[in-house]
Design a protein around this motif. Sequence first.
Motif, PDB file in Angstrom:
ATOM      1  N   SER A 135       0.827  -1.198   0.000  1.00  0.00           N
ATOM      2  CA  SER A 135       0.000   0.000   0.000  1.00  0.00           C
ATOM      3  C   SER A 135       0.866   1.254   0.000  1.00  0.00           C
ATOM      4  O   SER A 135       2.079   1.196   0.169  1.00  0.00           O
ATOM      5  CB  SER A 135      -0.937  -0.012   1.201  1.00  0.00           C
ATOM      6  N   SER A 136       0.215   2.381  -0.178  1.00  0.00           N
ATOM      7  CA  SER A 136       0.900   3.663  -0.237  1.00  0.00           C
ATOM      8  C   SER A 136       1.614   3.930   1.089  1.00  0.00           C
ATOM      9  O   SER A 136       1.063   3.704   2.153  1.00  0.00           O
ATOM     10  CB  SER A 136      -0.133   4.748  -0.520  1.00  0.00           C
ATOM     11  N   GLU A 138       6.426   2.091 -10.093  1.00  0.00           N
ATOM     12  CA  GLU A 138       5.051   2.299 -10.575  1.00  0.00           C
ATOM     13  C   GLU A 138       5.039   2.945 -11.963  1.00  0.00           C
ATOM     14  O   GLU A 138       4.546   4.060 -12.135  1.00  0.00           O
ATOM     15  CB  GLU A 138       4.280   3.177  -9.579  1.00  0.00           C
ATOM     16  N   LYS A 144       8.121   1.351  -0.656  1.00  0.00           N
ATOM     17  CA  LYS A 144       8.581   0.749  -1.913  1.00  0.00           C
ATOM     18  C   LYS A 144       9.529   1.697  -2.675  1.00  0.00           C
ATOM     19  O   LYS A 144      10.601   1.279  -3.117  1.00  0.00           O
ATOM     20  CB  LYS A 144       7.373   0.402  -2.803  1.00  0.00           C
ATOM     21  N   THR A 145       9.091   2.947  -2.808  1.00  0.00           N
ATOM     22  CA  THR A 145       9.936   3.908  -3.518  1.00  0.00           C
ATOM     23  C   THR A 145      11.257   4.103  -2.783  1.00  0.00           C
ATOM     24  O   THR A 145      12.327   4.137  -3.401  1.00  0.00           O
ATOM     25  CB  THR A 145       9.204   5.261  -3.648  1.00  0.00           C
TER      26      THR A 145
HETATM   27  N1  LIG Z   1      12.400  12.491   1.907  1.00  0.00           N
HETATM   28  C1  LIG Z   1      11.533  12.056   2.856  1.00  0.00           C
HETATM   29  N2  LIG Z   1      11.481  12.659   4.061  1.00  0.00           N
HETATM   30  C2  LIG Z   1      10.636  12.238   5.011  1.00  0.00           C
HETATM   31  N3  LIG Z   1       9.786  11.209   4.874  1.00  0.00           N
HETATM   32  C3  LIG Z   1       9.781  10.565   3.691  1.00  0.00           C
HETATM   33  C4  LIG Z   1      10.648  10.963   2.622  1.00  0.00           C
HETATM   34  N4  LIG Z   1      10.423  10.142   1.569  1.00  0.00           N
HETATM   35  C5  LIG Z   1       9.465   9.282   1.966  1.00  0.00           C
HETATM   36  N5  LIG Z   1       9.069   9.522   3.239  1.00  0.00           N
HETATM   37  C6  LIG Z   1       8.076   8.770   3.995  1.00  0.00           C
HETATM   38  O1  LIG Z   1       8.465   7.419   3.965  1.00  0.00           O
HETATM   39  C7  LIG Z   1       7.337   6.583   3.859  1.00  0.00           C
HETATM   40  C8  LIG Z   1       7.483   5.633   2.708  1.00  0.00           C
HETATM   41  O2  LIG Z   1       7.449   6.386   1.520  1.00  0.00           O
HETATM   42  P1  LIG Z   1       7.596   5.717   0.087  1.00  0.00           P
HETATM   43  O3  LIG Z   1       7.506   6.817  -0.905  1.00  0.00           O
HETATM   44  O4  LIG Z   1       8.807   4.884   0.047  1.00  0.00           O
HETATM   45  O5  LIG Z   1       6.301   4.799   0.017  1.00  0.00           O
HETATM   46  P2  LIG Z   1       5.701   4.023  -1.226  1.00  0.00           P
HETATM   47  O6  LIG Z   1       5.517   2.623  -0.783  1.00  0.00           O
HETATM   48  O7  LIG Z   1       6.527   4.234  -2.432  1.00  0.00           O
HETATM   49  O8  LIG Z   1       4.282   4.683  -1.405  1.00  0.00           O
HETATM   50  P3  LIG Z   1       3.441   4.984  -2.744  1.00  0.00           P
HETATM   51  O9  LIG Z   1       2.747   3.704  -3.109  1.00  0.00           O
HETATM   52  O10 LIG Z   1       2.488   6.045  -2.336  1.00  0.00           O
HETATM   53  O11 LIG Z   1       4.408   5.450  -3.783  1.00  0.00           O
HETATM   54  C9  LIG Z   1       6.117   7.473   3.775  1.00  0.00           C
HETATM   55  O12 LIG Z   1       5.539   7.559   5.028  1.00  0.00           O
HETATM   56  C10 LIG Z   1       6.704   8.803   3.377  1.00  0.00           C
HETATM   57  O13 LIG Z   1       5.944   9.856   3.892  1.00  0.00           O
END
Ligand SMILES: Nc1ncnc2c1ncn2[C@@H]1O[C@H](COP(=O)(O)OP(=O)(O)OP(=O)(O)O)[C@@H](O)[C@H]1O
Lengths: 255, 229
Positions: free
Chosen positions: A37-38, A175, A42-43
Amino acid sequence: MAILEVQHIEKHFGDTQVLSDISFSLEEGQALSIIGSSGSGKTTLLRCLNFLERPDHGAISVKGNVIFDASDPSTQAEKDIRQKRLHFGLVFQNFNLFPQYTALQNVTLARELLAKERGGEGKEDIAKAGRELLDQMGLADRADHYPHQLSGGQQQRVAIARALALQPDILCFDEPTSALDPELTGEVLRVIRSLAEQKTTMIIVTHEMAFARDVADQVIFMDGGVIVEQGDPREVIDHPKEERTKQFLSRYANG
Amino acid sequence: MFSFFASTEFQTVLSALNTGFVKTLQLFFVTLVGAVPLGLVISFGSMSRIPPLRWLTKTVVWMVRGTPLVLQIIALYYVPGLKGFHIWSGGESGRFTAVAVAFVINYACYFSEIYRGGIQGVPVGQQEAGLVLGMTKRQIFFKITLLQMIKRIVPPMSNEIITLVKDTSLARVVALQEVIWMGESFMKGNQGYAGLVWPLFFTAVYYLAFSGIATILLGKLEKKLEYFH
Ligand SMILES: Nc1ncnc2c1ncn2[C@@H]1O[C@H](COP(=O)(O)OP(=O)(O)OP(=O)(O)O)[C@@H](O)[C@H]1O
Ligand SMILES: [Mg+2]
């Protein structure tokens, strides 16, 4: 031997722990899908692999060589990072093509700069290889178009060609179809599928469950910065064992 | 009427205006040459990761942008002398230096804000795409970011440069003999109506021609960058 070995990666942003104890390995020629999930991290994981973020703990090895170890400063020298990045390619969710360059120039720019530094290939060879890549992406007739003259699906395919031009060991996708209109996702997924058929080593973060199941050799489900479940895609996606995986997948039940 | 154009009075007016206009042009180009790079330095200061440097720069920019240029010219020209520091040499060359310094500082502060907007307006994704492709910071700046930045700053820079064309006239507040000062000296004379209208008219023509050329050149540059979005 695995081409990529990720061990106990951990990442914090300030006080928030975004990744904890992430470990997995990937065999050459295989495709790994990461679902979750978001906000599950992952990113951030892909960014760690591409040295856009630095993990607080853990180690990353490519082809048996440790390219990053949080506890060993000698693996973190700034001057080596550029070279190490080239093990990986990254395709961004929103393409990030260079707007002032044509599709072909986007594909060839980095390779030309590298060739200028190291000698080797000439400009013509690089351009020829670039055209072949665009052709492979079904964009032979778009080589001289600027990004703003291309559809989202075409832009993303240029971005894939751009990443492939440097012949990375492992190609990462974040994605790749999320920013696209639904009718344009097919053309991008088809290209990735054909890369999988050619045994390109890939890590694909995606929300396309059917695609993940069909294309990947391995799938990882992440939640809250941890790997909840990993294994054969048919097992994980069709017969999840963990409650959190079941809950997550139920949202895609009809998709 | 035609005899006026042939008259020695007209020749005198014209040659005086020409002299004034050369001074105006000098001030314009000196300001550009000084303020374009200084503005870049100031913009880096205002984006610095060192907080005291950032605050200091932002305060200076705020003060310079928040007060009239005329005031800055007067202050810079007269205040050092009143305090016993005669940093400006006497006469026209001293006036020119003082005015040029005021213009360069003033315009550099305006430019710095435009640059900052231009630099911060380029999405970080551009830099990250370059990094992932193994480019150096330097290559990324020169091959990717710079042109996108220039595209963003050309329209606001054009506005400032056109304003600068007209702002050069403020120099006459310390009696710098630029084109308006020259024109005015005739208006105060005893040539009557013609002595007032013609200098005014020609001064306006000079400014229109000057800003017209500037507008065309900058418009060309803007057009040149239209090939990408
Ligand atoms: N540069 C940053 N500074 C602070 N918090 C961050 C930063 N980058 C990401 N986060 C936090 O880290 C967590 C994971 O983020 P990430 O982008 O890796 O999730 P994701 O799985 O890729 O989500 P999505 O499916 O929405 O892309 C989130 O809570 C995000 O707010
Ligand atoms: Mg993400």
